[in-house]
Design a protein around this motif. Sequence first.
Motif, short mmCIF file in Angstrom:
data_model
loop_
_atom_site.label_atom_id
_atom_site.label_comp_id
_atom_site.label_asym_id
_atom_site.label_seq_id
_atom_site.Cartn_x
_atom_site.Cartn_y
_atom_site.Cartn_z
N GLN A 1 -11.15 -6.68 4.00
CA GLN A 1 -11.52 -6.48 2.71
C GLN A 1 -10.81 -5.73 1.94
OE1 GLN A 1 -14.15 -8.46 2.22
NE2 GLN A 1 -15.90 -7.37 2.25
N ILE A 2 -9.72 -4.89 2.59
CA ILE A 2 -8.59 -4.46 1.64
C ILE A 2 -7.72 -5.32 1.18
CG2 ILE A 2 -6.65 -2.81 2.04
CD1 ILE A 2 -8.48 -1.13 3.99
N LEU A 3 -7.35 -6.35 1.94
CA LEU A 3 -6.67 -7.21 1.17
C LEU A 3 -7.16 -8.02 0.36
CD1 LEU A 3 -4.91 -8.86 4.79
CD2 LEU A 3 -3.97 -7.22 3.30
N ARG A 4 -8.61 -8.42 0.43
CA ARG A 4 -9.12 -9.02 -0.61
C ARG A 4 -9.04 -8.19 -2.05
NH1 ARG A 4 -15.35 -10.96 -0.54
NH2 ARG A 4 -15.47 -11.87 -2.78
N ASN B 1 0.82 -1.14 0.14
CA ASN B 1 0.04 -0.02 0.14
C ASN B 1 1.01 1.44 -0.12
OD1 ASN B 1 -2.27 1.52 0.07
ND2 ASN B 1 -2.42 1.57 2.32
N PHE B 2 0.38 2.46 -0.55
CA PHE B 2 0.75 3.68 -0.49
C PHE B 2 -0.20 4.52 0.18
CE2 PHE B 2 2.93 1.76 -4.37
CZ PHE B 2 4.29 1.91 -3.69
N ALA B 3 -0.16 4.76 1.57
CA ALA B 3 -1.01 5.25 2.30
C ALA B 3 -0.79 6.94 2.25
CB ALA B 3 -0.87 4.96 3.78
N ARG B 4 -2.12 7.62 2.05
CA ARG B 4 -2.09 8.97 1.85
C ARG B 4 -3.08 9.63 2.93
NH1 ARG B 4 -4.30 6.69 -2.63
NH2 ARG B 4 -6.63 7.09 -3.02
N PRO B 5 -3.04 10.95 3.13
CA PRO B 5 -3.99 11.59 4.16
C PRO B 5 -5.42 10.91 4.40
CG PRO B 5 -2.61 13.34 3.40
CD PRO B 5 -2.60 12.06 2.33
N GLY B 6 -5.79 10.42 5.56
CA GLY B 6 -7.26 9.77 5.71
C GLY B 6 -6.91 8.46 5.77
N ASP B 7 -5.85 7.87 5.15
CA ASP B 7 -5.77 6.18 5.11
C ASP B 7 -5.40 5.81 6.59
OD1 ASP B 7 -6.54 6.21 2.75
OD2 ASP B 7 -4.58 5.82 1.89
N PHE B 8 -5.58 4.59 6.93
CA PHE B 8 -5.18 3.83 8.15
C PHE B 8 -4.03 3.01 7.75
CE2 PHE B 8 -9.18 5.38 9.89
CZ PHE B 8 -8.66 5.95 11.35
N MET B 9 -3.20 2.61 8.83
CA MET B 9 -2.25 1.75 8.37
C MET B 9 -2.11 0.94 9.79
SD MET B 9 1.05 4.15 6.77
CE MET B 9 1.13 5.12 8.31
N ALA B 10 -1.83 -0.53 9.53
CA ALA B 10 -1.64 -1.40 10.72
C ALA B 10 -1.25 -2.70 9.99
CB ALA B 10 -2.83 -1.47 11.54
N SER B 11 -0.73 -3.47 10.94
CA SER B 11 -0.36 -4.85 10.66
C SER B 11 -1.49 -5.83 11.19
CB SER B 11 0.70 -5.48 10.92
OG SER B 11 1.06 -5.56 12.61
N GLU C 1 -7.11 -6.01 -2.79
CA GLU C 1 -5.58 -5.69 -3.38
C GLU C 1 -5.25 -7.15 -3.95
OE1 GLU C 1 -3.91 -3.39 -4.01
OE2 GLU C 1 -4.86 -1.81 -2.75
N ARG C 2 -5.78 -8.49 -3.40
CA ARG C 2 -5.48 -9.57 -4.02
C ARG C 2 -6.01 -9.86 -5.20
NH1 ARG C 2 -9.11 -14.06 -1.42
NH2 ARG C 2 -10.52 -13.05 -2.97
N ASP C 3 -7.17 -9.40 -5.46
CA ASP C 3 -8.25 -9.49 -6.78
C ASP C 3 -7.53 -8.73 -7.71
OD1 ASP C 3 -9.79 -11.19 -5.32
OD2 ASP C 3 -11.38 -9.48 -5.16
N ARG C 4 -6.99 -7.57 -7.32
CA ARG C 4 -6.20 -6.61 -8.33
C ARG C 4 -5.18 -7.40 -8.96
NH1 ARG C 4 -5.14 -0.96 -8.27
NH2 ARG C 4 -5.41 -1.07 -5.94
N MET C 5 -4.38 -8.27 -8.16
CA MET C 5 -2.87 -8.88 -8.56
C MET C 5 -3.37 -9.94 -9.36
SD MET C 5 -0.76 -6.96 -7.71
CE MET C 5 -0.34 -5.80 -6.69
N ARG C 6 -4.71 -10.39 -9.62
CA ARG C 6 -5.23 -11.67 -10.37
C ARG C 6 -5.01 -11.16 -11.84
NH1 ARG C 6 -9.88 -14.41 -6.92
NH2 ARG C 6 -8.36 -15.55 -5.36
N GLY C 7 -5.13 -9.75 -11.90
CA GLY C 7 -5.27 -9.27 -13.44
C GLY C 7 -4.03 -9.43 -14.24
N LEU C 8 -4.05 -9.22 -15.48
CA LEU C 8 -2.85 -8.95 -16.37
C LEU C 8 -2.04 -7.78 -16.07
CD1 LEU C 8 -4.40 -10.14 -19.61
CD2 LEU C 8 -2.87 -11.43 -18.34
N PRO C 9 -0.79 -7.83 -16.42
CA PRO C 9 0.06 -6.95 -15.80
C PRO C 9 -0.28 -5.45 -16.22
CG PRO C 9 1.33 -8.52 -16.54
CD PRO C 9 0.04 -8.88 -16.85
N GLU C 10 -0.97 -5.12 -17.44
CA GLU C 10 -1.30 -4.02 -17.85
C GLU C 10 -2.67 -3.50 -17.05
OE1 GLU C 10 -2.74 -1.53 -21.73
OE2 GLU C 10 -0.88 -2.93 -22.10
N ALA C 11 -3.50 -4.50 -16.89
CA ALA C 11 -4.71 -4.25 -16.19
C ALA C 11 -4.36 -3.86 -14.79
CB ALA C 11 -5.63 -5.45 -16.09
#
Length: 222
Positions: free
Chosen positions: A161-164, A77-87, A166-176
């Motif tokens: 849900q955020i992890l899900r 992730n690249f977090a910006r103002p308003g985003d939360f970060m945690a492990s 991001e996982r779904d994004r990574m299933r796409g082709l590189p250009e997608a």
Amino acid sequence: MSPDDARERVHRLFEAYADAPLPDWPGFAAAIQTRRAQQGQVILDETTEVGSYLYLVASGVFQVRVVSPNGTWRTTNFARPGDFMASLPAIEQRPHPPIPPEAADTVVGRAFAAALAERYRLTALTTGAYVEIPLHEMHQRAHRSVPWGRALATAYLVYAQILRYERDRMRGLPEARYRSFLVDYAPVLPYLQQKDIADYLGISEVGVSRIASRVRRSQASD
């Protein structure tokens, strides 16, 4: 975002998660701290310390990286103002995995155990500020208060849900993947190097450069 503004934002969000007023909010708010970060500063490195905070980005851009048990690093992730970060382990904070022994050797059980074993590193890509929210204070209240318990459970669900997503994004082709990244991370693109984008997308820097060229040509011809 001032310290008071940050606390109020956290207050509104957590009460929305709980769908109810939160008991002893002033006591919890007193434990929330606002910190400054310099470019390149590591604000959390779980390879050397235990994560115990939830962070709200007040200003600047932060990179979230994860190292798996086999030593492989990746940007999540690249977090910006308003985003939360945690492990995940910091939010979970249980002495034992919350899965029965019968499920330990299932795909879900192994995946969950692997996620708990991951360690996070949060780094400021720019000068910025963040709000430090003590998770142990939240856990203590969750044990004795239904609204606080619901707020924590919802925060955990949102994280999953955020992890899900991001996982779904990574299933796409590189250009997608790259095109999707441009849309979701448009506000932070000026602060990212190509190697950061490549690390996030799981594509070589050369591959990202070629895809970026194709996308620019495509956009110019539209």
